[in-house]
Design an enzyme around this catalytic site. Structure first.
Site, PDB file in Angstrom:
ATOM      1  N   ASP A 170      61.489  46.845  52.392  1.00 44.84           N
ATOM      2  CA  ASP A 170      62.616  45.854  52.645  1.00 44.84           C
ATOM      3  C   ASP A 170      62.263  44.677  52.064  1.00 44.84           C
ATOM      4  O   ASP A 170      61.357  44.465  51.020  1.00 44.84           O
ATOM      5  CB  ASP A 170      62.267  45.545  54.038  1.00 44.84           C
ATOM      6  CG  ASP A 170      63.050  44.888  54.701  1.00 44.84           C
ATOM      7  OD1 ASP A 170      64.128  44.706  54.412  1.00 44.84           O
ATOM      8  OD2 ASP A 170      62.630  44.522  55.859  1.00 44.84           O
ATOM      9  N   HIS A 171      63.279  43.613  51.654  1.00 47.26           N
ATOM     10  CA  HIS A 171      63.332  42.607  50.952  1.00 47.26           C
ATOM     11  C   HIS A 171      62.363  42.284  49.641  1.00 47.26           C
ATOM     12  O   HIS A 171      61.677  41.447  49.402  1.00 47.26           O
ATOM     13  CB  HIS A 171      62.531  41.474  52.052  1.00 47.26           C
ATOM     14  CG  HIS A 171      63.516  41.055  53.158  1.00 47.26           C
ATOM     15  ND1 HIS A 171      64.673  40.272  53.068  1.00 47.26           N
ATOM     16  CD2 HIS A 171      63.430  41.603  54.429  1.00 47.26           C
ATOM     17  CE1 HIS A 171      64.994  40.260  54.220  1.00 47.26           C
ATOM     18  NE2 HIS A 171      64.439  41.073  54.997  1.00 47.26           N
ATOM     19  N   GLY A 197      62.210  36.636  62.844  1.00 45.23           N
ATOM     20  CA  GLY A 197      61.131  35.961  63.656  1.00 45.23           C
ATOM     21  C   GLY A 197      61.753  35.478  64.831  1.00 45.23           C
ATOM     22  O   GLY A 197      62.746  35.938  65.309  1.00 45.23           O
ATOM     23  N   GLY A 235      66.858  40.641  61.571  1.00 46.23           N
ATOM     24  CA  GLY A 235      66.550  39.606  62.636  1.00 46.23           C
ATOM     25  C   GLY A 235      67.162  39.961  64.170  1.00 46.23           C
ATOM     26  O   GLY A 235      67.100  39.079  64.908  1.00 46.23           O
ATOM     27  N   SER A 276      65.053  40.878  66.608  1.00 45.84           N
ATOM     28  CA  SER A 276      63.998  40.757  67.610  1.00 45.84           C
ATOM     29  C   SER A 276      64.730  39.449  68.214  1.00 45.84           C
ATOM     30  O   SER A 276      64.779  38.566  67.560  1.00 45.84           O
ATOM     31  CB  SER A 276      62.658  40.427  66.964  1.00 45.84           C
ATOM     32  OG  SER A 276      62.089  41.340  66.568  1.00 45.84           O
ATOM     33  N   VAL A 308      64.580  45.594  62.907  1.00 45.65           N
ATOM     34  CA  VAL A 308      63.384  45.058  63.890  1.00 45.65           C
ATOM     35  C   VAL A 308      61.945  44.962  63.362  1.00 45.65           C
ATOM     36  O   VAL A 308      61.689  46.283  63.006  1.00 45.65           O
ATOM     37  CB  VAL A 308      63.671  46.011  65.167  1.00 45.65           C
ATOM     38  CG1 VAL A 308      62.818  44.969  66.489  1.00 45.65           C
ATOM     39  CG2 VAL A 308      64.957  46.122  65.874  1.00 45.65           C
TER      40      VAL A 308
HETATM   41  P1  13P Z   1      62.853  40.403  63.103  1.00 42.82           P
HETATM   42  O1  13P Z   1      61.241  40.216  62.735  1.00 42.82           O
HETATM   43  O2  13P Z   1      63.320  39.126  63.546  1.00 42.82           O
HETATM   44  O3  13P Z   1      62.768  41.560  64.173  1.00 42.82           O
HETATM   45  O4  13P Z   1      63.680  40.831  61.757  1.00 42.82           O
HETATM   46  C1  13P Z   1      63.300  42.034  61.091  1.00 42.82           C
HETATM   47  C2  13P Z   1      63.999  42.115  59.557  1.00 42.82           C
HETATM   48  O5  13P Z   1      65.071  41.856  59.803  1.00 42.82           O
HETATM   49  C3  13P Z   1      63.223  42.880  58.709  1.00 42.82           C
HETATM   50  O6  13P Z   1      63.969  42.882  57.459  1.00 42.82           O
END
Ligand code: 13P
Length: 282
Positions: free
Chosen positions: A78-79, A176, A204, A206, A226
């Site tokens: 990821d990222h 977050g 994002g 969550s 998540v």
């Molecule tokens: P959250 O931590 O807000 O669930 O986001 C996770 C995310 O988008 C990881 O790439």
């Protein structure tokens, strides 16, 4: 990844993508996915985890668990902001990478995405990109307000020039905790959907309420990330189990508690992403 996403599209569900920091969490994700007979899940590694001392063994562990799972699994870095890290993960067996140039000037974001697509194509892997910037820190759950939003016309140009297979949208979502009541710009999502035909990812998730998740899936989101909620569930379980485990030096119990907590949190998300508890999509 393409097969897994296509299977979710056929079911009218979205694929859950869950950040894993170790074996127990990953096992929890897979237990939940297997119990729900999911069309497939994505196990994600954050770049911070992958660049840590245990990054390579973590990738190998997720791949091995995914291989043994009774549901389709894709492991994604990821990222990732550097071609070197992307290449390393692809060589290590990751089936997908997210090339995140969302904070770079546009042309540099295109350049990073193109480089990632070139590296992935040679290995049969899948590349996700981000346009606009999803605010917040993936590792530290601080409250954040929406970042820069995705421009639909630029999204079409970005995908045409990069050849990426999945687009993470910025439509009010944050990593977050949400600084205020979460809101998604569903009109913007529809405008992006009209301009591009690749699967859309929503980061994002969550803290996003069920109706917003449902509206995002109905609006064309096919992959939902998540992290924060799983970390909170795991840490709460560790805190609750620690005194008794410490007393009897029962380390194994803490691992089992982490696995159970993550499995419960993931099961709730999967039900939502399958839209089962909310009725059929309109
Ligand atoms: P959250 O931590 O807000 O669930 O986001 C996770 C995310 O988008 C990881 O790439």
């Amino acid at each position: 990844m393409p097969e897994l996403l296509a299977a979710h599209r056929a079911r009218g569900s979205a694929a859950g993508a869950f950040t894993c920091y170790g074996m127990e969490g990953a096992a929890g994700v897979l237990r939940a996915a297997e119990r729900r007979e999911s069309a497939g899940v994505i196990l994600m590694i954050s770049p911070q985890a992958y660049e840590s001392e245990l990054g390579e063994p973590l990738l190998a562990t997720l791949l091995a668990l995914g291989e043994a799972a009774a549901v389709p699994v894709c492991v994604e870095l990821d990222h990732a902001a550097s071609p070197a890290l992307i290449e390393r993960a692809l060589d290590g067996g990751a089936g997908a990478v997210m090339a995140d140039g969302s904070q770079l000037p546009y042309e540099e974001n295109v350049e990073l995405a193109r480089a990632a697509v070139g590296l992935a194509a040679a290995r049969g892997a899948h590349v996700e990109v981000e346009l606009g910037h999803v605010a917040g820190d993936e590792e530290v759950a601080r409250a954040a307000a929406a970042g820069s939003l995705t421009d639909p016309a630029q999204a079409a140009d970005f995908l045409a020039r990069s050849g990426a297979a999945c687009l993470a949208v910025s439509i009010g979502n944050v990593h977050g905790h949400y600084a205020a009541e979460p809101e998604l710009d569903l009109a913007l999502l529809a405008a992006v959907r009209a301009e591009v035909d690749v699967p859309l990812a929503l980061h994002g998730a969550s803290g996003l309420p069920a109706p917003l998740i449902r509206a995002a899936i109905d609006g064309g989101v096919l992959k939902i990330n998540v992290n924060t909620e799983l970390r909170a569930a795991a840490l709460d379980a560790l805190a609750a189990g620690l005194p008794a485990a410490r007393q009897g030096l029962r380390l194994l119990r803490l691992g089992a508690a982490t696995c159970d907590a993550v499995a419960d949190a993931v099961a709730a998300k999967l039900a939502l992403f399958e839209q089962l508890d909310l009725g059929a999509p309109t």
